[in-house]
Design an enzyme around this catalytic site. Structure first.
Site, PDB file in Angstrom:
ATOM      1  N   ASP A  13      43.334  36.122  39.696  1.00  0.00           N
ATOM      2  CA  ASP A  13      44.397  36.725  40.512  1.00  0.00           C
ATOM      3  C   ASP A  13      45.236  37.737  39.737  1.00  0.00           C
ATOM      4  OD1 ASP A  13      43.538  35.079  42.573  1.00  0.00           O
ATOM      5  OD2 ASP A  13      44.956  33.494  42.038  1.00  0.00           O
ATOM      6  N   GLU A  14      44.614  38.419  38.799  1.00  0.00           N
ATOM      7  CA  GLU A  14      45.341  39.405  38.004  1.00  0.00           C
ATOM      8  C   GLU A  14      45.550  40.710  38.760  1.00  0.00           C
ATOM      9  OE1 GLU A  14      42.473  37.994  37.121  1.00  0.00           O
ATOM     10  OE2 GLU A  14      42.740  36.857  35.266  1.00  0.00           O
ATOM     11  N   LYS A  16      42.484  42.212  40.245  1.00  0.00           N
ATOM     12  CA  LYS A  16      41.198  42.899  40.055  1.00  0.00           C
ATOM     13  C   LYS A  16      40.821  43.721  41.278  1.00  0.00           C
ATOM     14  CE  LYS A  16      39.384  38.853  39.281  1.00  0.00           C
ATOM     15  NZ  LYS A  16      40.629  38.046  39.204  1.00  0.00           N
ATOM     16  N   GLY A  40      39.382  35.697  45.721  1.00  0.00           N
ATOM     17  CA  GLY A  40      40.113  36.358  46.799  1.00  0.00           C
ATOM     18  C   GLY A  40      40.713  37.624  46.217  1.00  0.00           C
ATOM     19  N   HIS A  41      40.159  38.758  46.577  1.00  0.00           N
ATOM     20  CA  HIS A  41      40.584  40.028  45.979  1.00  0.00           C
ATOM     21  C   HIS A  41      41.318  40.860  47.034  1.00  0.00           C
ATOM     22  CE1 HIS A  41      37.302  39.730  42.632  1.00  0.00           C
ATOM     23  NE2 HIS A  41      38.131  38.714  42.651  1.00  0.00           N
ATOM     24  N   GLN A 223      37.506  35.584  39.187  1.00  0.00           N
ATOM     25  CA  GLN A 223      38.220  34.597  38.371  1.00  0.00           C
ATOM     26  C   GLN A 223      38.816  35.274  37.115  1.00  0.00           C
ATOM     27  OE1 GLN A 223      34.809  33.462  39.683  1.00  0.00           O
ATOM     28  NE2 GLN A 223      36.154  33.104  41.387  1.00  0.00           N
ATOM     29  N   GLY A 301      45.796  29.802  49.873  1.00  0.00           N
ATOM     30  CA  GLY A 301      47.218  29.791  50.242  1.00  0.00           C
ATOM     31  C   GLY A 301      48.054  28.858  49.373  1.00  0.00           C
ATOM     32  N   ARG A 304      50.911  29.455  43.451  1.00  0.00           N
ATOM     33  CA  ARG A 304      50.380  29.611  42.094  1.00  0.00           C
ATOM     34  C   ARG A 304      51.440  29.145  41.098  1.00  0.00           C
ATOM     35  NH1 ARG A 304      48.551  35.726  43.536  1.00  0.00           N
ATOM     36  NH2 ARG A 304      46.613  35.243  44.637  1.00  0.00           N
ATOM     37  N   LEU A 331      53.714  45.012  36.915  1.00  0.00           N
ATOM     38  CA  LEU A 331      54.871  45.262  36.047  1.00  0.00           C
ATOM     39  C   LEU A 331      56.144  45.265  36.888  1.00  0.00           C
ATOM     40  CD1 LEU A 331      55.690  45.976  33.138  1.00  0.00           C
ATOM     41  CD2 LEU A 331      55.574  48.389  33.797  1.00  0.00           C
TER      42      LEU A 331
END
Ligand code: GDP
Ligand code: IMO
Ligand code: MG
Length: 432
Positions: A13-14, A16, A40-41, A223, A301, A304, A331
């Site tokens: 979840d960065e 991507k 999930g993108h 991932q 859902g 995080r 950021l």
């Protein structure tokens, strides 16, 4: 010749999806190489907001092929739903190609994923419940069904009979569950195969031809490296090779063809599911970031877990991937938060560690060593020019570069495609 890996560098979840959609302007092909619909993108561009699970995030660019590689595990029903959803919103899907070698996620994989999690009790991994682990287990055990098998009824029947025989033993005898109805499942597989037939192809040869032509290929990771089956915080990992090596094995692309390896980091940490997260914030700053940034899973859902940037894990991730570039996302989420902290070392048993410990039982006991940096008040949200970033934000980015030992070549300042700062272009222009 050039292929560029775009790899999640933390716990997933960065961002991507956003980064691949942005970079794909210069790509001729965008390929998913591992994982499945556990991913999930999120992509937000002029065509709308999309949550992609299997379809590569390059699908929105008409000049690019979107490819699902052999290393991916595909739930055909999920893929068909996703394609329908895209088509209904006017996104063309005729340049999608699905590897005949990709393994199928069957309904019994999902059932087993849920049953296995339940059986783990307090030690549950917190999987996405999409059947990913059990599908990879069958692939390794050589009783998996591949996408190409769905197109050959005779061959499929034999393979599926063997698999169902085994699964029914496990379902009924270990879990006391109902057995699978073979005929119903077989018919469903044939139906899915027919619906996918026009997309199914030999991906390895398509990639070979593209590389020979000098095409720009983006290898879209799923991932994050800390969830890598071999290198992550095992057993709190996913069941695939998330890191750059997984791109080579998952596609049949020689390592020598990979020109750039891009680590996607978010400006802080998040993790969904169980497992160590040393820089975790259990206070109001963590909750504030979660709510501000809406840190809830794209696939499930779930909230995080949130923490500051973890420089120790980040350096480890860079070392197992050999990043040539970093992209720093979100950021803008830190706008107005002061001070900001980064975890620069771990402490365990009175010892200070600057490299990521190998054993889970040590990882679980590590305490963060913080460094404080001044935050910034002027917003970075939506900025597209590096020169307009506040000095404190630039200093924060510079500190991350030092910790990761890799330059940040793109900074993302918002979820939309255009909310991006290119410090140094990552991909060359398309050959045309
Ligand atoms: P992925 O799995 O790595 O593709 O990431 P996800 O899509 O699951 O989660 C990333 C979330 O961050 C999504 O909601 C994106 O829309 C959002 N996002 C991506 N980049 C940025 C950014 O620079 N700023 C903000 N505010 N949101 C971002
Ligand atoms: P993207 O591509 C974040 C996590 C799950 C769980 C562990 C194992 O969107 O970054 P699995 O269902 O794979 O067996 O679950 O891995 N996980 C992810 N976390 N982002 C993801 O994908 C993830 N895919 C799996 O939460 O902890
Ligand atoms: Mg995600």
């Amino acid at each position: 010749m050039p292929a560029y890996g775009i790899v999640g560098a933390q716990w997933g979840d960065e961002g991507k999806g956003k980064v691949v959609d942005f970079l794909a302007e210069k790509a001729d092909m965008v390929v998913r190489f591992s994982g499945g619909s556990n991913a999930g993108h999120t992509v937000i561009n002029d065509q709308g907001k999309f949550a992609l699970h299997l379809v590569p995030s390059g699908i929105f660019w008409p000049h690019a092929d979107a490819v699902i590689g052999p290393g991916v595990v595909v739930n055909p029903g999920t893929l068909l739903d996703e394609l329908r959803g895209l088509q209904e919103r006017g996104v063309a899907t005729d340049r999608l190609y699905v590897s005949d070698h990709a393994h199928v996620v069957m309904p019994y994989h999902i059932q087993l994923d849920l049953l296995e999690e339940e059986a783990r009790g307090a030690k549950a991994i917190g999987t996405t419940g999409r059947g990913i682990g059990p599908a990879y287990v069958d692939k390794i055990a050589r009783i998996g069904i591949r996408i190409g098998d769905l197109l050959d009824a005779d061959y499929l029947r034999g393979r599926l009979e063997a698999a169902v025989r085994q699964k029914n033993q496990v379902l009924t005898k270990i879990y006391g569950a109902e057995p699978i109805d073979f005929d119903q499942l077989f018919d469903e597989c044939i139906e899915h195969g027919e619906a996918l037939r026009s997309y199914v192809t030999s991906v390895e040869s398509r990639i070979e031809v593209a590389l020979a032509k000098g095409a720009n290929i983006l290898l879209e990771g799923a991932q994050g490296a800390m969830l890598d089956l071999d290198h992550g915080t095992y057993p709190y990992v996913t069941s695939s090779s998330v890191s750059i090596g997984g791109a080579c094995t998952g596609l049949g692309i020689p390592p020598s063809e990979v020109r750039g390896i891009v680590g996607v980091f978010k400006a802080y940490s998040t993790r969904v599911g169980a497992g160590p997260l040393t820089a975790e914030l259990d206070d109001e700053v963590g909750s504030k970031i979660r709510e501000l940034a809406w840190e809830y899973g794209t696939t499930t859902g779930r909230p995080r877990r949130v923490g500051w940037f973890d420089g120790v894990a980040a350096r480890y991730s860079a070392s197992i991937n050999g990043f040539t570039s970093c992209v720093l996302t979100r950021l803008d989420v830190l706008d107005g938060i002061s001070p900001v902290k980064v975890c620069v070392a771990y402490e365990v048993d009175g010892k200070r560690l600057t490299s990521f410990p190998s054993r889970l039982r040590v990882q679980e006991r590590c305490q963060p060593v913080w460094e404080e940096l001044p935050g910034w008040t002027a917003p970075t949200a939506g900025i597209t020019d590096r020169a307009q970033l506040p000095a404190e934000a630039l200093a924060y980015v510079a500190r991350i570069e030092e910790l990761v030992r890799c330059p940040v070549d793109v900074i993302s300042t918002g979820p939309k495609r255009e909310e991006s700062i290119v410090v140094r272009p990552i991909l060359p222009d398309r050959a045309g």
